[in-house]
Enzyme design. Structure first.
Site, PDB file in Angstrom:
ATOM      1  N   VAL A   1    -109.467  83.009  74.036  1.00 37.58           N
ATOM      2  CA  VAL A   1    -110.125  84.312  74.182  1.00 37.58           C
ATOM      3  C   VAL A   1    -111.083  84.238  75.375  1.00 37.58           C
ATOM      4  O   VAL A   1    -111.341  83.168  75.917  1.00 37.58           O
ATOM      5  CB  VAL A   1    -110.912  84.687  72.896  1.00 37.58           C
ATOM      6  CG1 VAL A   1    -109.950  84.780  71.718  1.00 37.58           C
ATOM      7  CG2 VAL A   1    -112.016  83.688  72.606  1.00 37.58           C
ATOM      8  N   CYS A   2    -111.609  85.395  75.772  1.00 43.23           N
ATOM      9  CA  CYS A   2    -112.581  85.436  76.868  1.00 43.23           C
ATOM     10  C   CYS A   2    -113.874  84.744  76.436  1.00 43.23           C
ATOM     11  O   CYS A   2    -114.238  84.865  75.269  1.00 43.23           O
ATOM     12  CB  CYS A   2    -112.894  86.883  77.254  1.00 43.23           C
ATOM     13  SG  CYS A   2    -111.468  87.718  77.968  1.00 43.23           S
ATOM     14  N   PRO A   3    -114.581  84.061  77.322  1.00 45.90           N
ATOM     15  CA  PRO A   3    -114.274  83.921  78.760  1.00 45.90           C
ATOM     16  C   PRO A   3    -113.371  82.728  79.082  1.00 45.90           C
ATOM     17  O   PRO A   3    -113.120  82.461  80.248  1.00 45.90           O
ATOM     18  CB  PRO A   3    -115.657  83.691  79.369  1.00 45.90           C
ATOM     19  CG  PRO A   3    -116.366  82.867  78.342  1.00 45.90           C
ATOM     20  CD  PRO A   3    -115.858  83.359  77.001  1.00 45.90           C
TER      21      PRO A   3
END
Lengths: 268, 81
Positions: free
Chosen positions: B16-18
């Protein structure tokens, strides 16, 4: 060297920055920084450098923790009163970041040991609180061409400057000789508000990281003065003095002298 | 566009981000200017954030394509060090 998943997470906010990236983070991990003093300034400087992942941090301090230090020396704690400050800082910084190796040096710097100690580091940070040490560290760094990030605090005012020997000014270009003993009061005599070394130490840590990353402009030829009560920063230009006794064109100081003759015991 | 051959491919499915961008950035840093990185991912938000961040860093996004119900492919050409 490839990053571990843990390192990718730990340094993700650095790696995202265009000015840092994976390459910059590797420079940080490979850097060796020497802190002179694990007191008011050395604690925040070391805390941020350890968090940033500076791989090797040497800390010179022969002093032990006292209750009166804890109002500002944030790497130490109440349980550690009586412990050597460099040892205490090692416990704190290595617990924060397992990538960091802290080397405690439980000695007082003097003309006989300083050259060997600083030769093992890339950058020196002065967080000492007395003039003999300040001039000793300055002269040794100039003689070795070692970058020096110098900080000082008293009451509500702090100063930061970055010395790149031969490229910019040095401490003696600013003040050729130490002031006579007793003229400038110490923190012990004059007091200091505890958050002040936090501000100045964070500025020093930022200067160190900029030097490691080769980004931005260091405080070369510049003295930054912070007035906490007025919340004012002033930049004072300090040109290199060609007649400086240590970094000038015809230096008279070509080896280290006896710095402590008339001074009281040094306390970080 | 069909003819673009990536010089390097990474699979960041599950991230997932980041970290999607962090992994992509670390991969492109190791490449030479002009080379193309292929990123396989399944985090929808990153299909917008990775192209934007790569462009902010000065690289060129060649393609963002949904290849099945869950996965996307992004192609980025490295434009600068």
């Amino acid at each position: 060297m490839d990053f571990t998943d843990e390192q990718i997470h730990r340094y993700s906010r650095h790696i995202i920055l265009p000015e840092v990236g994976g390459k910059g983070q590797k420079k940080i991990l490979n850097a060796k920084v020497l802190l002179v003093g694990a007191g008011g300034l050395g604690c925040p400087v070391g805390y941020y450098l350890a968090a940033a992942g500076v791989g090797t941090i040497g800390i010179v301090d022969s002093d032990t923790i006292e209750l009166s230090n804890l109002q500002r020396q944030i790497a130490h704690n109440t349980e550690r009163i009586g412990m050597n400050k460099a040892e205490s800082a090692k416990l704190t910084f290595e617990a924060l970041n397992t990538d960091v190796k802290v080397i405690p040096i439980k000695e007082r710097l003097n003309k006989d040991n300083i050259m060997d100690i600083i030769s093992q580091y890339d950058i020196v940070v002065d967080g000492s609180d007395n003039f003999p040490t300040r001039y000793l560290v300055n002269d040794a760094c100039v003689l070795q061409g070692k970058p020096l990030v110098s900080g000082a605090i008293l009451r509500f005012e702090g100063q930061v400057t970055t010395i790149i020997p031969k490229e910019g000014h040095c401490y003696r270009c600013l003040f050729e000789e130490p002031p006579p003993p007793g003229l400038v009061p110490s923190c012990q005599e004059a007091g200091v508000l505890g958050a002040l070394p936090g501000v100045v130490g964070a500025l020093q840590a930022m200067e160190v990281l900029k030097l490691i990353l080769e980004q931005g402009e260091p405080l070369k030829n510049t003295l930054l003065i912070y007035n906490a009560l007025q919340t004012e920063f002033r930049r004072v230009k300090i040109p290199r003095n060609p007649d400086c006794p240590v970094c000038g064109d015809n230096p008279t100081i070509t080896e280290l002298q006896d710095y402590e003759a008339d001074y009281c015991q040094m306390r970080f | 566009m069909q003819d673009i051959r990536p010089d390097k491919s990474i699979n960041i499915k599950g991230l997932v981000c980041p970290y999607t961008f962090v992994k992509s950035k670390l991969a492109i840093e190791e490449m030479a200017v002009g080379e193309v990185l292929e990123i396989l991912l399944d985090y929808p938000e990153a299909t917008r954030s990775i192209p934007k961040s790569m462009e902010d860093h000065g690289h060129r996004v060649l393609k963002v394509e949904k290849i099945n119900d869950t996965d996307w492919i992004i192609l980025v050409r490295k434009e600068r060090e």
